[in-house]
Every structure is written in structure tokens, then in C-alpha cells.
Scaffold this active site. Structure first.
Site, mmCIF file in Angstrom:
data_model
loop_
_atom_site.group_PDB
_atom_site.id
_atom_site.type_symbol
_atom_site.label_atom_id
_atom_site.label_comp_id
_atom_site.label_asym_id
_atom_site.label_seq_id
_atom_site.Cartn_x
_atom_site.Cartn_y
_atom_site.Cartn_z
ATOM 1 C CD GLU A 119 -2.668 -1.025 2.569
ATOM 2 O OE1 GLU A 119 -2.337 -0.246 3.474
ATOM 3 O OE2 GLU A 119 -3.632 -1.777 2.633
ATOM 4 C CB CYS A 127 2.068 6.642 4.030
ATOM 5 S SG CYS A 127 2.355 5.276 5.164
ATOM 6 C CB CYS A 179 4.949 -6.578 8.461
ATOM 7 S SG CYS A 179 6.024 -5.895 9.746
ATOM 8 C CB CYS A 184 2.201 -5.122 15.838
ATOM 9 S SG CYS A 184 3.943 -4.635 15.778
ATOM 10 C CB CYS A 242 -0.238 -3.821 12.766
ATOM 11 S SG CYS A 242 0.305 -3.299 11.140
ATOM 12 N N GLY A 265 5.530 -3.196 6.524
ATOM 13 C CA GLY A 265 6.887 -3.699 6.671
ATOM 14 C C GLY A 265 7.709 -2.977 7.710
ATOM 15 C CB CYS A 308 -3.241 1.368 9.551
ATOM 16 S SG CYS A 308 -2.194 2.647 10.193
HETATM 17 N N1 SAH Z 1 7.269 -1.409 11.267
HETATM 18 C C1 SAH Z 1 7.345 0.000 11.441
HETATM 19 C C2 SAH Z 1 6.640 0.807 10.362
HETATM 20 C C3 SAH Z 1 5.260 0.397 9.951
HETATM 21 S S1 SAH Z 1 3.937 0.695 11.085
HETATM 22 C C4 SAH Z 1 6.854 0.408 12.816
HETATM 23 O O1 SAH Z 1 6.310 -0.435 13.519
HETATM 24 O O2 SAH Z 1 7.051 1.556 13.201
HETATM 25 C C5 SAH Z 1 3.822 2.430 11.214
HETATM 26 C C6 SAH Z 1 3.018 2.894 12.412
HETATM 27 O O3 SAH Z 1 1.625 2.581 12.237
HETATM 28 C C7 SAH Z 1 3.461 2.225 13.700
HETATM 29 O O4 SAH Z 1 3.633 3.152 14.727
HETATM 30 C C8 SAH Z 1 2.290 1.298 13.974
HETATM 31 O O5 SAH Z 1 2.184 1.003 15.323
HETATM 32 C C9 SAH Z 1 1.121 2.074 13.453
HETATM 33 N N2 SAH Z 1 -0.078 1.241 13.273
HETATM 34 C C10 SAH Z 1 -0.152 -0.030 12.832
HETATM 35 N N3 SAH Z 1 -1.420 -0.498 12.842
HETATM 36 C C11 SAH Z 1 -2.182 0.507 13.308
HETATM 37 C C12 SAH Z 1 -3.580 0.650 13.566
HETATM 38 N N4 SAH Z 1 -4.435 -0.342 13.337
HETATM 39 N N5 SAH Z 1 -4.002 1.832 14.056
HETATM 40 C C13 SAH Z 1 -3.144 2.850 14.276
HETATM 41 N N6 SAH Z 1 -1.819 2.780 14.058
HETATM 42 C C14 SAH Z 1 -1.334 1.616 13.586
#
Ligand code: SAH
Length: 372
Positions: free
Chosen positions: A115, A137, A144, A148, A151, A189, A361
Site C-alpha cells: 500500500e 506513506c 511484515c 504486532c 496491525c 513492513g 493502516c
Molecule cells: N514497522 C514499522 C513501520 C510500519 S507501522 C513500525 O512499527 O514503526 C507504522 C506505524 O503505524 C506504527 O507506529 C504502527 O504502530 C502504526 N499502526 C499499525 N497499525 C495501526 C492501527 N491499526 N491503528 C493505528 N496505528 C497503527
């Protein structure tokens, strides 16, 4: 991307500037492109014009590159595709956010799609002038490996790293939608796990697309050893670290691939980064309603980060299908922010954009993947 040859091409081929068969324009180094353009009947300096059109202007149609001879434009259009990916889906949100799902060549059985999100806004520059431009972005990996639980990107695991030219392609597609003012490497990622390709891509973005170091932010879960090695090299971007919670046992669950890596080591790496580069770090904290958004969390975050020249971005959870997490109320988010500020931290709330059209996201790609 500008220096490394394609797999299969010997270094001698690359030194001579011979183009790997079948490569797209963005996958060619500068000498390779010059050689290809000459093969197609042009002059070496035409290669520079082509790159300028694509990278600086986001021009994706050779027919409109009118400073090139007509015959060359036709040969280029017939024989040198600019991009290697395919746009699978595009969604527009009311706030003018555009989200692209781009598919790149598969890796075995795994589908490779990412994306890229284009978010136009009005920025006020350092000199007080209004700058019209978008924040882009971009993704560094298809899927990834971090996992998490809140995510969407990690739910299907990692398909593969993106090549440098595939990262550049996202910038080019974004530029084609309108001028870019800033970029965040916060798509799918983990950037530090595909660092060489990201770094090669960002060189192109800096040098040929005109985005300066302070306009690019790379977000990572913060591998301390990697950060400590990189800092003395003063990479040309701002660093954001996804911290999410000041409580070790919670972080072990929220950022599974970092299980056991002490939060203190991450903050120390952040300190070293600031000392070595002179650039302040942003710590990101996703706010999960009823989970890590309590007054005690705010207090412990203040205790962890107090006295540092850094800032905190609070990201209210953006609901993902079937997720057990909840989005906190705006009041609760504001209370958390105020508690950090009261404790002496600089804290800003970042509400996701494009929420109503799946442009936030990871959601659109997941939906497209579910459909296909
Ligand atoms: N792997 C890297 C970059 C990708 S995620 C990292 O973790 O920083 C980029 C940001 O988006 C991170 O801070 C992540 O926690 C946030 N993010 C992921 N899923 C999300 C969600 N469902 N709602 C809000 N933020 C989210």
C-alpha cells in the site's frame, strides 16, 4: 538501485552500462539507462531527460516528454516500461487521501502487494510560507514479519522485501498524483529489516525527487544494535520509534518480534541517535482503548522519557477487522496527551486519515487479498 546490477548481470555488464534484459526503467542504473536509450536510437543525455521527467515530475507517459525526439518516444513507449508493478486498487477518501494497492511480481506462490497512501495538505514551511504538497506513506516490505497484534499488515506474515526500485516506484506513483512535500516510511513492513534497499531508494528520492532529509521520516520498532550502527553514518532521514508502551511485558506482546529486547536499550539507542545525528527522535505510541491508555501508562512514559529532547506521537488505534482492541474516546486521548505534557513531554495526537474509505493502516490490502 542506481549502482547495483540486477541479479544475473555480471558486475562487468553493469560497469559497461549494459541493460539487463527485460528490466523496467526504474530498475536500471543511470549508466544502464543511458546504454538502453542509445540502443533505442537516442543520445546518452536523453536518458537524463527521461529520468527527470519520471522522477522529478511524476510523468509516466513517454508521449508527453516533448523534449525528446518523437521517434525515441515511440521506441521507449514500445520497449521500456517505466514501472514494474500493477495498480490493483485505488480508493479515495473525503479528506482527499488516495490509497493505492500495488502488486509487484510474485515471489513463488506468495502474492506481493503493498500500500502507498497519498495525503495532500497545506504545510507551513520554516519561513512561514504555505507549501502545497502531499505526505506520501510508503511500504518497504510486502507483508511484515513483526506481528504486532493491532496491525493489519502483519496478519498475513512477510511475503518478501521490496527491491529498491519498487520502493522508488511508490514515490513515482505518488508524485504522479501530485507534488510531494513530505514522506513517511510507515506503510507495510519494517524498514530496518530491508535497510539496504530502502537506503538506495531514499538516495534517489533525495537526489532526484528533491525531498530533503527533514522531509522524510522512517518509522521502526527500533532494533537497538542496528540503530547504534547506523547513527554514526547520519542517515538522511528523521527517525520515529514505535514504542507503544513503557511496560516491558506489554511491549513483548504488542511488538512480538522484539520480545525480550529491553525498552531501556531502545531508548538508549534513541539517545545515541540524537547525540550522533543531532536530530530529535519521535516516539510513537498507539493508543489502545482500555489497554495502554491509562493514567499509569502516561506516568510511566513520562518517567521513561523525561529530560530528553524528543517528542511523542500518540496514534489512536484505527480499528482493524476482527481485532480485540478498541479505539479510545477523544476525551481519553486528550487526557493522555495532557498528562504527558504536564510531565514535560512534547506530545501530539495523530488521528489516522482516510479511515472511512479503508485508506488507513493496512485495511485496503487486506480486503483485496481476502477477495482474490
Ligand atoms: N514497522 C514499522 C513501520 C510500519 S507501522 C513500525 O512499527 O514503526 C507504522 C506505524 O503505524 C506504527 O507506529 C504502527 O504502530 C502504526 N499502526 C499499525 N497499525 C495501526 C492501527 N491499526 N491503528 C493505528 N496505528 C497503527
Amino acid at each position: 538501485m542506481s549502482t547495483s546490477p540486477e541479479p544475473g548481470a555480471s558486475p562487468n555488464d553493469a560497469e559497461r552500462g549494459a541493460a539487463p534484459a527485460g528490466a523496467t526503467l526504474l530498475a536500471l542504473s543511470k549508466p544502464e539507462l543511458a546504454a538502453r536509450v542509445v540502443e533505442l536510437g537516442g543520445k546518452p543525455f536523453h536518458a537524463r531527460i527521461v529520468r527527470e521527467n519520471v522522477l522529478a515530475k511524476g510523468e509516466l507517459d513517454y508521449a508527453r516528454m516533448t523534449s525528446l525526439p518523437a521517434a525515441l518516444r515511440e521506441r521507449l513507449a514500445a520497449e521500456l516500461p517505466i514501472l514494474s508493478g500493477t495498480e490493483l486498487a485505488r480508493s479515495h477518501a473525503l479528506d482527499k487521501t488516495t490509497k493505492l494497492v500495488i502488486e509487484f511480481p510474485r515471489d513463488g506462490k506468495r502474492e506481493v502487494s503493498v500500500e502507498t497512501v497519498h495525503m495532500p495538505s497545506l504545510w507551513v514551511g520554516g519561513d512561514g510560507d504555505a507549501i502545497q504538497g502531499a505526505t506520501l506513506c510508503v511500504s518497504t516490505q510486502a507483508g511484515c514479519p513483526i506481528g504486532c497484534p493491532f496491525c493489519a499488515s502483519g496478519q498475513l506474515g512477510l511475503a518478501r522485501n521490496l527491491a529498491a526500485h519498487e520502493i522508488v516506484e511508490q514515490y513515482v506513483r505518488g508524485r504522479a498524483l501530485g507534488p510531494l512535500a513530505r514522506s513517511v516510511v510507515m506503510g507495510m513492513g519494517e524498514p530496518l529489516l530491508n535497510y539496504e534497499n530502502l537506503s538506495a531508494a531514499l538516495d534517489v528520492v533525495h537526489d532526484e525527487m528533491g525531498l530533503g532529509s527533514r522531509k522524510i521520516t522512517v518509522s521502526t520498532v527500533g532494533f537497538p544494535d542496528r540503530l547504534n550502527k547506523l547513527a554514526p553514518k547520519k542517515p538522511r532521514f528523521q527517525l520515529a520509534i514505535s514504542l507503544h508502551t513503557p511496560v516491558q511485558e506489554e511491549r513483548d506482546v504488542l511488538v512480538p518480534a522484539m520480545k525480550g529486547v529491553p525498552i531501556e536499550d531502545i531508548v538508549s539507542a534513541g539517545d545515541f541517535w540524537f547525540a550522533a545525528t543531532g536530530r530529535e527522535i519521535t516516539y510513537e505510541v498507539i493508543l489502545l482503548g482500555g489497554d495502554n491508555d491509562t493514567p499509569l501508562h502516561a506516568e510511566r512514559l513520562v518517567a521513561l522519557l523525561r529530560g530528553r529532547r524528543c517528542s511523542v506521537n500518540l496514534i489512536p488505534f484505527n480499528p482493524v477487522a476482527e481485532s480485540p482492541f478498541r479505539r479510545p474516546s477523544p476525551e481519553r486521548v486528550e487526557d493522555f496527551r495532557a498528562a504527558l505534557e504536564h510531565g514535560g513531554l512534547v506530545a501530539t495526537v495523530r488521528w489516522s486519515r482516510g479511515v472511512e474509505s479503508d485508506a488507513a493502516c493496512g485495511q485496503l490490502r487486506l480486503r483485496v487479498a481476502g477477495r482474490t
